[in-house]
Design a protein around this motif. Structure first.
Motif, PDB file in Angstrom:
ATOM      1  N   THR A   2       0.831  -1.196   0.000  1.00 19.20           N
ATOM      2  CA  THR A   2       0.000   0.000   0.000  1.00 19.20           C
ATOM      3  C   THR A   2       0.870   1.252   0.000  1.00 19.20           C
ATOM      4  O   THR A   2       1.741   1.410   0.852  1.00 19.20           O
ATOM      5  N   GLN A   3       0.639   2.125  -0.986  1.00 18.49           N
ATOM      6  CA  GLN A   3       1.374   3.383  -1.044  1.00 18.49           C
ATOM      7  C   GLN A   3       0.629   4.437  -0.222  1.00 18.49           C
ATOM      8  O   GLN A   3      -0.600   4.461  -0.190  1.00 18.49           O
ATOM      9  N   PHE A 141      -2.876   7.278 -11.182  1.00 21.27           N
ATOM     10  CA  PHE A 141      -3.339   5.903 -11.320  1.00 21.27           C
ATOM     11  C   PHE A 141      -4.496   5.936 -12.315  1.00 21.27           C
ATOM     12  O   PHE A 141      -5.632   6.272 -11.957  1.00 21.27           O
ATOM     13  N   SER A 144      -8.231   2.529 -14.009  1.00 18.92           N
ATOM     14  CA  SER A 144      -8.895   1.679 -13.022  1.00 18.92           C
ATOM     15  C   SER A 144      -9.660   2.557 -12.046  1.00 18.92           C
ATOM     16  O   SER A 144      -9.111   3.527 -11.505  1.00 18.92           O
ATOM     17  N   THR A 159      -9.084   1.016  -2.343  1.00 12.30           N
ATOM     18  CA  THR A 159      -8.671  -0.118  -3.165  1.00 12.30           C
ATOM     19  C   THR A 159      -9.274   0.038  -4.554  1.00 12.30           C
ATOM     20  O   THR A 159     -10.486   0.235  -4.695  1.00 12.30           O
ATOM     21  N   ASP A 162      -8.225  -2.775  -9.916  1.00 13.97           N
ATOM     22  CA  ASP A 162      -7.117  -3.693 -10.226  1.00 13.97           C
ATOM     23  C   ASP A 162      -6.390  -4.151  -8.965  1.00 13.97           C
ATOM     24  O   ASP A 162      -5.292  -4.699  -9.031  1.00 13.97           O
ATOM     25  N   ASP A 163      -7.028  -3.914  -7.784  1.00 12.81           N
ATOM     26  CA  ASP A 163      -6.534  -4.309  -6.458  1.00 12.81           C
ATOM     27  C   ASP A 163      -5.354  -3.488  -5.953  1.00 12.81           C
ATOM     28  O   ASP A 163      -4.789  -3.791  -4.899  1.00 12.81           O
ATOM     29  N   THR A 164      -4.977  -2.430  -6.668  1.00 18.89           N
ATOM     30  CA  THR A 164      -3.996  -1.489  -6.122  1.00 18.89           C
ATOM     31  C   THR A 164      -4.594  -0.806  -4.894  1.00 18.89           C
ATOM     32  O   THR A 164      -5.775  -0.434  -4.894  1.00 18.89           O
ATOM     33  N   VAL A 166      -4.132   2.341  -2.020  1.00 16.03           N
ATOM     34  CA  VAL A 166      -3.452   3.583  -1.648  1.00 16.03           C
ATOM     35  C   VAL A 166      -4.076   4.105  -0.363  1.00 16.03           C
ATOM     36  O   VAL A 166      -5.262   3.929  -0.109  1.00 16.03           O
TER      37      VAL A 166
END
Length: 435
Positions: A2-3, A141, A144, A159, A162-164, A166
């Motif tokens: 996680t960023q 980003f 998505s 979330t 694409d499941d990224t 932050v």
């Protein structure tokens, strides 16, 4: 992994990208999320069918973000005059002498160089994306959308599809009228659908770019002309314009189905004589129009801006200008919170944002709804009242110019009698006859 950022901005349209750039200039780190990809612009392309009438206030804000020069290097058309009048389609009007009453706002009368600029939305968005891409504080980003939000005591995690993941201290929802952020935050809206729809068309016309925008009001709705740029050497002596036609959905569906030549002929015949000779059609589309207002502008670690918080009748093209006012207000409050070491999601701070923006947005909503109600029917008493009103407006330059300065974003308020009328007005739904 996680960023972590200071802020998460969802929606990289004009308002969201503006907020991201503004906050980045104050040293905040930003995750800027958008379902789409970076906008593309070529000066060889036909104009974008989506255009905005950017006020002088919005111009000043975009200058402060460092993007106005790039926008002008692409395409933007200043307008010096704005004219409004009643079309002669009421049975009584044919018996009246002279021309129908009209009122014209002029930059010269306001001692200004121009009233505003007509700008393609993709021009504004391209300049803002380019600026965002060049700022180290912003991470884009794209491609998505947002899937879910999870709040912690001092942060919120977003979330993506694409499941990224932050994390930030505050999520700013600037993702449009159908805001996913607003839905995830559990913020409801009040929505009023208008009976009319709006058809927008990009057309070429014979002649140089004009310096005036105008709206002629018919009982079925207004018809507007917004000048754009020169059509270039391939079409010498021609220019582009955006036309707007408000009418019943079935009428607009018939117009969209016409072949190009028949469509242009129908428009030429139905618009006022002030419309220059049309030569070509680039694009046309219609869309429903609605007034929508979020029940609250924030909840927890989520705050809304732009169309995610409010949409208005596009009658005078004020929607994006209100969004930029939201952006500037929110940016200033969040910069202040940083200087004071405050939590940017503190309820008191977000309440200040709503206290400043909700009344201003509601005032513009009521103004546009009053115009809609007055000009979208053929009842004789209402027709007489609006004709009298336009005549008085032209004869009272001080009040007229105060209204113009308000619309340009140069003055905070309207003339006192207008303010008093709006303050006594019923809710927008009752005002327009909608529920």
């Amino acid at each position: 992994m996680t960023q972590t950022f200071d802020f998460i901005v969802v929606g990289a349209g004009m308002v969201g990208a503006a907020i991201a750039n503004g906050l980045a200039s104050g040293g905040h780190t930003i995750a800027l999320i958008d379902q789409g990809q970076a906008p593309a612009f070529s000066d060889h392309d036909d104009p974008d069918i989506r255009v905005s009438a950017l006020s002088a206030g919005s111009e000043n804000y975009l200058r402060s973000l460092g993007v106005w020069h790039d926008m002008m290097a692409m395409r933007a058309t200043p307008y010096l005059r704005l004219s409004v009048w009643e079309a002669r389609d009421h049975p009584i009007s044919q018996w009246l002498p002279g021309q129908p009453p009209r009122t014209t706002f002029s930059a010269k009368d306001l001692k200004a160089s121009h009233l505003g600029h007509i700008v393609e939305n993709r021009v504004t968005q391209t300049a803002l994306w380019k600026r965002a891409s060049g700022q180290d504080e912003i991470t884009l980003f794209s491609g998505s959308g947002i899937q879910r939000l999870e709040e912690q005591s001092d942060s919120v995690t977003a979330t993506l599809e694409d499941d990224t993941a932050v994390r930030g201290r505050l999520v700013i929802g600037a993702d449009g009228a159908g805001s996913r952020v607003r839905q995830l935050a559990g913020i409801g809206v009040t929505r009023n659908q208008y009976q009319q729809q709006a058809l927008v068309a990009s057309v070429r016309y014979r002649g140089a770019p004009q310096d005036i925008t105008w709206q002629a009001f018919h009982s079925t709705g207004p018809r507007a002309f917004l000048p754009l740029h020169d059509a270039g050497p391939a079409h010498a002596g021609e220019s582009w314009a955006s036309l707007v036609w408000y009418d019943a959905p079935q009428t607009l569906a018939e117009l969209k189905a016409l072949p190009e030549a028949d469509f242009l002929a129908r428009v030429q015949a139905a618009f006022p004589d002030e419309l220059p000779p049309l030569t070509a059609l680039s694009a046309r589309a219609s869309f429903p129009i609605a007034r929508q207002h979020a029940h609250q502008y924030s909840r927890g670690r989520v705050v809304l801006a732009g169309d995610a918080a409010h949409t208005i009748n596009p009658l005078a093209g004020q929607g994006v200008n209100l969004g930029f006012q939201d952006a500037r207000c929110l940016q200033e409050l969040l910069d202040e919170a940083r200087r004071k070491g405050q939590d940017p999601a503190a309820p008191a701070l977000l309440a200040r944002y709503e206290e400043q923006r909700r009344p201003a947005n509601r005032r513009m909503m009521l103004t546009m709804d009053m115009f809609y109600h007055l000009f979208s029917n053929s009842l004789t008493p209402v027709w007489a009242a609006r004709n009298l009103g336009l005549g008085l407006a032209q004869g009272l330059p001080f009040a007229r110019n105060r209204v113009a300065r308000y619309a340009m974003g140069l003055d905070e308020g309207l003339p006192a009698p207008v303010e008093a009328l709006l303050n006594r007005a019923p809710g927008p739904g009752r005002l327009t006859g909608q529920r």
